[in-house]
Scaffold this motif. Sequence first.
Motif, PDB file in Angstrom:
ATOM      1  N   ARG A  18     -28.460 -72.098   1.846  1.00  0.00           N
ATOM      2  CA  ARG A  18     -27.671 -73.240   2.308  1.00  0.00           C
ATOM      3  C   ARG A  18     -27.153 -72.975   3.712  1.00  0.00           C
ATOM      4  O   ARG A  18     -27.191 -71.849   4.207  1.00  0.00           O
ATOM      5  CB  ARG A  18     -26.508 -73.536   1.366  1.00  0.00           C
ATOM      6  N   ASP A  61     -23.659 -73.873   6.205  1.00  0.00           N
ATOM      7  CA  ASP A  61     -22.296 -74.393   6.307  1.00  0.00           C
ATOM      8  C   ASP A  61     -21.934 -74.551   7.773  1.00  0.00           C
ATOM      9  O   ASP A  61     -22.321 -73.722   8.610  1.00  0.00           O
ATOM     10  CB  ASP A  61     -21.293 -73.441   5.648  1.00  0.00           C
ATOM     11  N   THR A 119     -15.191 -78.043   6.481  1.00  0.00           N
ATOM     12  CA  THR A 119     -16.527 -77.473   6.369  1.00  0.00           C
ATOM     13  C   THR A 119     -17.488 -78.489   5.781  1.00  0.00           C
ATOM     14  O   THR A 119     -17.198 -79.107   4.748  1.00  0.00           O
ATOM     15  CB  THR A 119     -16.521 -76.209   5.488  1.00  0.00           C
ATOM     16  N   HIS A 139     -21.226 -78.878   4.164  1.00  0.00           N
ATOM     17  CA  HIS A 139     -22.217 -78.053   3.476  1.00  0.00           C
ATOM     18  C   HIS A 139     -23.561 -78.781   3.474  1.00  0.00           C
ATOM     19  O   HIS A 139     -23.628 -79.985   3.207  1.00  0.00           O
ATOM     20  CB  HIS A 139     -21.778 -77.781   2.035  1.00  0.00           C
ATOM     21  N   PRO A 173     -26.834 -78.273   1.434  1.00  0.00           N
ATOM     22  CA  PRO A 173     -27.402 -77.481   0.337  1.00  0.00           C
ATOM     23  C   PRO A 173     -28.921 -77.494   0.245  1.00  0.00           C
ATOM     24  O   PRO A 173     -29.476 -76.773  -0.591  1.00  0.00           O
ATOM     25  CB  PRO A 173     -26.787 -78.145  -0.900  1.00  0.00           C
TER      26      PRO A 173
END
Length: 194
Positions: free
Chosen positions: A39, A41, A53, A55, A57
């Motif tokens: 992933r 971030d 943050t 993300h 994925p």
Amino acid sequence: MTSPFSRLLIGFAAALTLLQPAAAMAGDLRYVIDRSASRVDAKVPFLGIATKTAHFPDMSGTFNLSFADLEALDMVVDIDARTLTTGDSQAKTLRGKSFFDVANHPTVRFVGRHLKMTGEKTAEVEGNITARGVTRPIKLNVTFSVPPFSTGGTQPISIVGTGVIDRREFGMTAFPWIIGAMVNVTIRARMVPS
């Protein structure tokens, strides 16, 4: 009792076995990213007192090294920006036109071309990142789970790469009084032999 021909075949097979590691050493180490264990971030300052943050994925890509040129790197990481999550209501805004504009630019791409080992398991990777159709250089500080050339390309390797980009350089200039300009990017990837 074996015939001279049989002994010759056995000797030839043994020689091939001995030569296999050398052949592997002479070539490339080829990996693909394990999407289920990788992933990205992206962390930005928020209101000057906190951070937010985003993300990502879903990522895919390849990671190739060469024994012929230890600093050569062929790394391509494609990040599906449409999967961006934040854990709050801001994800839709970040996927929209003011930021990643995923309707027109669904993929963020990192391409690494140069590897400089700085320790047994650490390196600097130089390359480019493309978002919203804009490409800019980036340098990542990378930590490997094992020395990358020690595996012979036969076992998985995990990496953590960190770098900083200026979101304004990619046309993401909205809300400058709320969201900071400098984005700390972290790539976590598990790579398996291909």
